[in-house]
Motif scaffolding. Structure first.
Motif, PDB file in Angstrom:
ATOM      1  N   MET A   1      -3.344   5.970   1.549  1.00  0.00           N
ATOM      2  CA  MET A   1      -3.835   6.027   0.187  1.00  0.00           C
ATOM      3  C   MET A   1      -5.233   5.418   0.080  1.00  0.00           C
ATOM      4  O   MET A   1      -6.145   6.033  -0.442  1.00  0.00           O
ATOM      5  CB  MET A   1      -2.876   5.281  -0.733  1.00  0.00           C
ATOM      6  CG  MET A   1      -3.385   5.126  -2.143  1.00  0.00           C
ATOM      7  SD  MET A   1      -2.272   4.103  -3.095  1.00  0.00           S
ATOM      8  CE  MET A   1      -3.438   3.059  -3.874  1.00  0.00           C
ATOM      9  N   LEU A   2      -5.408   4.214   0.588  1.00  0.00           N
ATOM     10  CA  LEU A   2      -6.691   3.541   0.462  1.00  0.00           C
ATOM     11  C   LEU A   2      -7.718   4.066   1.455  1.00  0.00           C
ATOM     12  O   LEU A   2      -8.902   3.765   1.330  1.00  0.00           O
ATOM     13  CB  LEU A   2      -6.518   2.029   0.616  1.00  0.00           C
ATOM     14  CG  LEU A   2      -5.576   1.368  -0.390  1.00  0.00           C
ATOM     15  CD1 LEU A   2      -5.486  -0.122  -0.133  1.00  0.00           C
ATOM     16  CD2 LEU A   2      -6.008   1.636  -1.806  1.00  0.00           C
ATOM     17  N   ASP A   3      -7.280   4.843   2.423  1.00  0.00           N
ATOM     18  CA  ASP A   3      -8.200   5.408   3.409  1.00  0.00           C
ATOM     19  C   ASP A   3      -9.124   6.448   2.790  1.00  0.00           C
ATOM     20  O   ASP A   3     -10.134   6.795   3.381  1.00  0.00           O
ATOM     21  CB  ASP A   3      -7.437   6.026   4.576  1.00  0.00           C
ATOM     22  CG  ASP A   3      -6.728   4.977   5.411  1.00  0.00           C
ATOM     23  OD1 ASP A   3      -7.177   3.815   5.416  1.00  0.00           O
ATOM     24  OD2 ASP A   3      -5.729   5.310   6.053  1.00  0.00           O
ATOM     25  N   ASN A   4      -8.801   6.936   1.606  1.00  0.00           N
ATOM     26  CA  ASN A   4      -9.628   7.932   0.931  1.00  0.00           C
ATOM     27  C   ASN A   4     -10.896   7.323   0.340  1.00  0.00           C
ATOM     28  O   ASN A   4     -11.761   8.047  -0.126  1.00  0.00           O
ATOM     29  CB  ASN A   4      -8.842   8.612  -0.192  1.00  0.00           C
ATOM     30  CG  ASN A   4      -7.654   9.378   0.334  1.00  0.00           C
ATOM     31  OD1 ASN A   4      -7.612   9.755   1.490  1.00  0.00           O
ATOM     32  ND2 ASN A   4      -6.673   9.599  -0.517  1.00  0.00           N
ATOM     33  N   TYR A   5     -10.979   5.989   0.337  1.00  0.00           N
ATOM     34  CA  TYR A   5     -12.113   5.297  -0.270  1.00  0.00           C
ATOM     35  C   TYR A   5     -13.035   4.739   0.804  1.00  0.00           C
ATOM     36  O   TYR A   5     -12.607   4.421   1.907  1.00  0.00           O
ATOM     37  CB  TYR A   5     -11.618   4.153  -1.166  1.00  0.00           C
ATOM     38  CG  TYR A   5     -10.839   4.645  -2.359  1.00  0.00           C
ATOM     39  CD1 TYR A   5     -11.486   5.011  -3.529  1.00  0.00           C
ATOM     40  CD2 TYR A   5      -9.454   4.750  -2.324  1.00  0.00           C
ATOM     41  CE1 TYR A   5     -10.778   5.473  -4.625  1.00  0.00           C
ATOM     42  CE2 TYR A   5      -8.735   5.212  -3.418  1.00  0.00           C
ATOM     43  CZ  TYR A   5      -9.408   5.568  -4.558  1.00  0.00           C
ATOM     44  OH  TYR A   5      -8.701   6.026  -5.637  1.00  0.00           O
ATOM     45  N   GLU A   6     -14.308   4.585   0.435  1.00  0.00           N
ATOM     46  CA  GLU A   6     -15.305   3.999   1.331  1.00  0.00           C
ATOM     47  C   GLU A   6     -14.978   2.519   1.569  1.00  0.00           C
ATOM     48  O   GLU A   6     -14.154   1.935   0.865  1.00  0.00           O
ATOM     49  CB  GLU A   6     -16.701   4.125   0.708  1.00  0.00           C
ATOM     50  CG  GLU A   6     -17.157   5.551   0.470  1.00  0.00           C
ATOM     51  CD  GLU A   6     -17.445   6.301   1.755  1.00  0.00           C
ATOM     52  OE1 GLU A   6     -17.858   5.667   2.743  1.00  0.00           O
ATOM     53  OE2 GLU A   6     -17.244   7.532   1.755  1.00  0.00           O
ATOM     54  N   ASP A  13     -14.614   2.877  -8.631  1.00  0.00           N
ATOM     55  CA  ASP A  13     -13.688   3.116  -7.513  1.00  0.00           C
ATOM     56  C   ASP A  13     -12.491   2.185  -7.610  1.00  0.00           C
ATOM     57  O   ASP A  13     -11.350   2.599  -7.406  1.00  0.00           O
ATOM     58  CB  ASP A  13     -14.379   2.893  -6.164  1.00  0.00           C
ATOM     59  CG  ASP A  13     -15.447   3.904  -5.843  1.00  0.00           C
ATOM     60  OD1 ASP A  13     -15.387   5.033  -6.373  1.00  0.00           O
ATOM     61  OD2 ASP A  13     -16.355   3.561  -5.048  1.00  0.00           O
ATOM     62  N   ASP A  16     -10.150   3.272 -10.340  1.00  0.00           N
ATOM     63  CA  ASP A  16      -9.432   4.466  -9.914  1.00  0.00           C
ATOM     64  C   ASP A  16      -8.373   4.125  -8.870  1.00  0.00           C
ATOM     65  O   ASP A  16      -7.243   4.597  -8.937  1.00  0.00           O
ATOM     66  CB  ASP A  16     -10.425   5.492  -9.351  1.00  0.00           C
ATOM     67  CG  ASP A  16      -9.758   6.782  -8.956  1.00  0.00           C
ATOM     68  OD1 ASP A  16      -9.098   7.402  -9.825  1.00  0.00           O
ATOM     69  OD2 ASP A  16      -9.880   7.171  -7.772  1.00  0.00           O
ATOM     70  N   MET A  17      -8.726   3.278  -7.934  1.00  0.00           N
ATOM     71  CA  MET A  17      -7.826   2.903  -6.846  1.00  0.00           C
ATOM     72  C   MET A  17      -6.567   2.217  -7.370  1.00  0.00           C
ATOM     73  O   MET A  17      -5.461   2.509  -6.933  1.00  0.00           O
ATOM     74  CB  MET A  17      -8.569   1.969  -5.880  1.00  0.00           C
ATOM     75  CG  MET A  17      -7.748   1.491  -4.714  1.00  0.00           C
ATOM     76  SD  MET A  17      -8.666   0.304  -3.715  1.00  0.00           S
ATOM     77  CE  MET A  17      -9.808   1.387  -2.892  1.00  0.00           C
ATOM     78  N   ARG A  47     -13.507  -3.020   0.412  1.00  0.00           N
ATOM     79  CA  ARG A  47     -12.151  -2.465   0.303  1.00  0.00           C
ATOM     80  C   ARG A  47     -11.111  -3.463   0.787  1.00  0.00           C
ATOM     81  O   ARG A  47     -10.018  -3.561   0.213  1.00  0.00           O
ATOM     82  CB  ARG A  47     -12.059  -1.162   1.100  1.00  0.00           C
ATOM     83  CG  ARG A  47     -10.701  -0.496   0.961  1.00  0.00           C
ATOM     84  CD  ARG A  47     -10.642   0.819   1.666  1.00  0.00           C
ATOM     85  NE  ARG A  47     -10.917   0.598   3.072  1.00  0.00           N
ATOM     86  CZ  ARG A  47     -10.974   1.555   3.985  1.00  0.00           C
ATOM     87  NH1 ARG A  47     -10.809   2.798   3.647  1.00  0.00           N
ATOM     88  NH2 ARG A  47     -11.222   1.272   5.232  1.00  0.00           N
TER      89      ARG A  47
END
Length: 59
Positions: A1-6, A13, A16-17, A47
């Motif tokens: 799930m969190l891998d989709n974010y920078e 962000d 949204d996360m 992150r």
């Protein structure tokens, strides 16, 4: 799930996360619950700090 974010997030962000509002995201940052770096007027959130916050809150 969190891998989709920078690796470095914006407040948008973060909101949204975590599926929260932008004001709540700022509140988490301003109270120090999620550590961020402020560059001028802009917050940047590693992150890993969000992951650490989630782990801490799940205990």
């Amino acid at each position: 799930m969190l891998d989709n974010y920078e690796d470095i997030l914006t407040v948008n962000d973060l909101a949204d996360m975590l599926k929260i509002g932008k004001n709540t995201a700022y509140q988490l940052i301003n109270t120090g619950q999620i550590k961020s770096v402020k560059l001028g007027r802009i917050h940047r959130i590693p992150r890993q700090n969000v992951i650490d916050y989630i782990i801490e809150k799940s205990r």
